[in-house]
Design a protein around this motif. Structure first.
Motif, PDB file in Angstrom:
ATOM      1  N   SER A  31       9.555  40.996  75.788  1.00  0.00           N
ATOM      2  CA  SER A  31       8.930  41.393  74.527  1.00  0.00           C
ATOM      3  C   SER A  31       7.518  40.849  74.356  1.00  0.00           C
ATOM      4  O   SER A  31       6.713  41.447  73.644  1.00  0.00           O
ATOM      5  CB  SER A  31       9.810  40.979  73.350  1.00  0.00           C
ATOM      6  N   TYR A  58       9.851  42.574  67.970  1.00  0.00           N
ATOM      7  CA  TYR A  58      10.845  42.226  68.988  1.00  0.00           C
ATOM      8  C   TYR A  58      11.891  43.308  69.282  1.00  0.00           C
ATOM      9  O   TYR A  58      12.193  43.585  70.434  1.00  0.00           O
ATOM     10  CB  TYR A  58      11.551  40.930  68.577  1.00  0.00           C
ATOM     11  N   ASP A  86       6.626  36.634  71.898  1.00  0.00           N
ATOM     12  CA  ASP A  86       6.730  37.460  70.675  1.00  0.00           C
ATOM     13  C   ASP A  86       7.263  36.646  69.503  1.00  0.00           C
ATOM     14  O   ASP A  86       6.885  36.872  68.362  1.00  0.00           O
ATOM     15  CB  ASP A  86       7.611  38.688  70.925  1.00  0.00           C
TER      16      ASP A  86
END
Ligand SMILES: O=P(O)(O)OC[C@H]1O[C@H](OP(=O)(O)OP(=O)(O)O)[C@H](O)[C@@H]1O
Ligand SMILES: NC(=O)CC[C@H](N)C(=O)O
Ligand code: SF4
Length: 470
Positions: free
Chosen positions: A296, A255, A359
């Protein structure tokens, strides 16, 4: 902690040894590192006569620095910082770099990480007469440093000081003589790299900042290494004894770090894509298309789509004028904030079977509201795949999710979460899958993964909280 109940970004550090445009280049470096901290920003520059000048403010880099601020502090050597707090409030007094005067000489430090024994050390220092100016863990380091500076040997003072501190630290230090020093903890939790620019040297949390200032990447610092940049070039002092096992934060890949950066020897984009491919192997499902929750989630979604052969669509568009993390005081405002950030492309969704790649799920705000939005638009089936294992344990090493109660996966099984989030199916990447897909040898001895399995590499006092230094 966790007013916005989302993982907060963490700090970014940057340092440049003697350059006619040191402040401006540091400003650009911080711009590239903005994703690591959006709370405050600061630059400190060395001057003749053992002095320093600095400019700091709350907010984003482009709000904190005007051209005239940079012109005022230009020249010399510079260090800079973008902050998201892990210890100490989000106030101007806690903006970094932290600068201290000692016997007519100035020293400054910019810190990424979190010191787990800062509270205890602060008590000891106060007992012996120290007066603290901030409520940050980072300040403790500079107090120890000046106490150890008795014979004027800066490097020895750093060595003696780091011997006392525990936890995560990637420091960039500026001395009154204009030396720029990089220090990494023995576990190497956070990234820190060395680069070269016009015959000078530069340090940065991430290599994406080198690209922006057109610096050449030289190498990353080793666990426990101290790098001194001065008129003799670069001198490296290795920890003694050399650390045996590192615990690089694997969540940096998942991340925090930027996909165009290379950290801990691997490119972030490629790592995320490999996690996505592995996720497709571990949790296949049929659907019309794969879509990420940007940003992300994008790269793992590319990997998942490639591996599964299912088409990739950007079914959710991210508003680029909203930061990664933004503080909202109430749940309805948080829900609204996520709506501002992510909006579905309605024409793509109706009657479709969709696989969302995300993510991570922290509190579940994003997943909850955005899955509902897809349902409202008539999605037939919604499957979700997460490119990391469930977050069940807090982090004490520089990522601000330090309370178990806030982590939705800590109190719900995968089955309960599937129902709670309104999904048809939900699967997380397994811990083994995450480690194996990382492509490093002996990943168990390489990464910290404590927020997934609770095996903390450095002991901490659970009673110590974010506000314990106040
Ligand atoms: O479960 P939650 O509490 O909602 O937190 C998880 C979400 O927060 C992060 O997004 P963020 O906006 O911080 O960054 P990004 O744009 O880089 O994905 C992350 O990518 C998830 O989408
Ligand atoms: N996220 C970080 O790296 C924060 C550094 C330091 N612990 C602070 O709170 O300022
Ligand atoms: S606990 Fe998680 S977020 Fe914290 S350093 Fe370890 S891997 Fe990174």
């Amino acid at each position: 902690m966790f007013e916005n109940e989302r993982p907060r970004d963490e700090c970014g550090v940057f340092g440049l040894y003697r350059h006619s445009e040191a402040a401006t280049l540091t400003y650009f470096g911080l711009y590239a590192l903005q994703h690591r901290g959006q709370e405050s920003a600061g630059i400190c520059v060395s001057r003749k006569n053992n002095k320093m000048v600095s400019h700091k403010g709350m907010g984003l880099v482009h709000d904190v620095f005007k051209m005239e601020d940079l012109a005022r502090i230009e020249g010399g050597s510079a260090i800079g910082h973008v902050r998201y707090s892990t210890t100490g409030d989000s106030v101007l007094a806690n903006a970094q770099p932290f600068v201290a005067q000692h016997k007519g000489r100035a020293y400054a430090v910019a810190h990424n990480g979190n010191l787990v024994n800062a509270h205890k050390l602060k008590q000891e220092l106060e007992e012996s007469g120290s007066i603290f100016q901030t409520t940050m863990d980072s300040e403790v380091f500079l107090h120890l440093f000046v106490k150890n500076l008795k014979d004027g040997n800066v490097v020895r003072a750093i060595q003696r000081s780091v011997a006392k501190i525990e936890g995560a630290y990637s420091f960039v230090i500026l001395t009154c003589k204009g030396e720029v020093i990089g220090v990494k903890d023995p576990n190497s939790f956070r990234p820190l790299a060395l680069g070269k620019i016009n015959g000078s040297y530069v340090l940065s949390s991430e290599t994406c900042a080198f690209d922006l200032v057109q610096a050449e990447f030289v190498r990353e610092l080793d666990p426990g290494e101290i790098v001194i940049i001065n008129e003799d070039g670069v001198t490296s002092i290795k920890a003694d004894p050399e650390p045996k096992t590192a615990s690089l934060c694997i969540f940096e890949y998942i991340y925090f770090a930027r996909p165009d950066s290379t950290i801990f020897g691997k490119n972030v984009y490629q790592m995320r894509k490999a996690h996505g491919k592995r996720l497709a192997q571990e949790a296949p499902v049929d659907a019309d298309f794969v879509m990420p929750f940007p940003d992300s989630g994008n790269y793992a979604a590319i990997g998942y789509a490639e591996e599964s052969g299912i088409p990739f669509e950007m079914g959710m568009i991210r508003n680029h004028y909203v930061g990664r993390s933004f503080i909202q005081p109430t749940q309805s405002m948080r829900d609204f904030a996520v709506r501002v950030k992510l909006n579905p492309v309605r024409e793509l969704i109706r009657n479709k079977e969709i696989i969302i790649i995300e993510d991570s799920i922290i509190r579940g705000t994003t997943a909850m509201t955005r899955v509902k939005a897809l349902r409202d638009l008539g999605a037939k089936k919604v499957h979700m795949r997460i490119s990391c294992p469930p977050h069940r344990f807090p982090c004490y090493y520089g990522i601000d999710f330090s309370s178990k109660g806030e982590l939705i996966a800590a109190s719900k099984t995968e089955e309960e979460l599937t129902r709670y989030l309104g999904l048809d199916t939900l699967h997380y990447l397994s811990i083994e899958g995450m480690l194996e897909a990382s492509g490093v040898e002996n990943p168990e001895d390489h990464f910290c993964k404590a927020c997934f399995d609770g095996s903390y590499p450095v002991a901490f006092d659970p009673a110590v909280t974010k506000c314990c230094m106040g």
